[in-house]
Design a protein around this motif. Structure first.
Motif, short mmCIF file in Angstrom:
data_model
loop_
_atom_site.label_atom_id
_atom_site.label_comp_id
_atom_site.label_asym_id
_atom_site.label_seq_id
_atom_site.Cartn_x
_atom_site.Cartn_y
_atom_site.Cartn_z
N GLN A 167 0.82 -1.21 0.00
CA GLN A 167 0.00 0.00 0.00
C GLN A 167 0.86 1.26 0.00
N ILE A 168 1.93 1.26 0.78
CA ILE A 168 2.83 2.42 0.81
C ILE A 168 3.49 2.60 -0.55
N GLY B 272 0.88 3.73 -3.21
CA GLY B 272 0.52 5.14 -3.04
C GLY B 272 1.60 6.07 -3.56
N PHE B 273 2.86 5.73 -3.24
CA PHE B 273 3.98 6.52 -3.74
C PHE B 273 4.01 6.51 -5.26
N LEU C 31 1.63 5.96 -7.38
CA LEU C 31 0.50 6.68 -7.97
C LEU C 31 0.69 8.18 -7.91
N SER C 32 1.30 8.67 -6.83
CA SER C 32 1.46 10.12 -6.67
C SER C 32 2.56 10.69 -7.56
N THR D 141 -0.97 -6.26 -4.89
CA THR D 141 -2.13 -5.90 -4.08
C THR D 141 -3.25 -6.91 -4.27
#
Length: 154
Positions: free
Chosen positions: A34-35, A38-39, A41-42, A71
């Motif tokens: 998840q970390i 998220g990184f 995607l940003s 995931t």
């Protein structure tokens, strides 16, 4: 202790505990995915990313796809448990879930290795990309798969 006879567990209790153990272990791997996800995607919304080469953008996309697969694979046993546990399918959940989790861990290791290689390429160039990315991939392979195989042999 590896059998129900050693612990006094019934086969059903052992299956229940094993599924519970599997789902608990997944929490650790899922946090890492998840970390990373998220990184990843940003990053695409930053101006430096727009200036990246096509190769760098391709490496990033590979990492995003691997993180997405990790995931999905790592979350699958929890979803299956939710759907199938009342049907007494714990044995199936555990058997297929073990394989799915291993595939998810391979995808996670590949995604992290890809991201580290990409960062090394951007910061230091293509040679660093190969060396650093390769070392990280080897570290995952040794720690996650070779060491348990060696332990199993003893």
């Amino acid at each position: 202790m590896t059998s129900g006879e050693d612990t006094g567990e019934t086969p059903n209790q052992r299956l229940s505990r094993n599924v519970s153990d599997l789902l608990s272990e997944l929490r650790v791997a899922q946090a890492g995915v998840q970390i990373l996800f998220g990184f990843l995607l940003s990053v695409v919304f930053t101006s430096p990313f727009r200036e990246a080469s096509g190769f760098e953008k391709s490496m990033h996309l590979v990492a995003v796809v691997l993180a997405a697969l990790a995931t999905a694979l790592l979350a699958s046993p929890a979803a299956w448990h939710r759907i199938l546990f009342r049907e007494g399918r714990r044995d199936d959940i555990l058997r297929v879930g073990n394989k799915t989790v291993l595939a998810g861990l391979v995808c996670l290791a590949a995604a992290v290795s890809d991201v580290v290689a990409l960062i090394a390429k951007v910061v230091y160039g293509p040679v660093a990309m190969g060396v650093v990315g390769g070392l990280v991939a080897v570290a995952f392979c040794v720690l996650w798969f070779v060491v348990p195989a060696l332990i199993r042999r003893r």
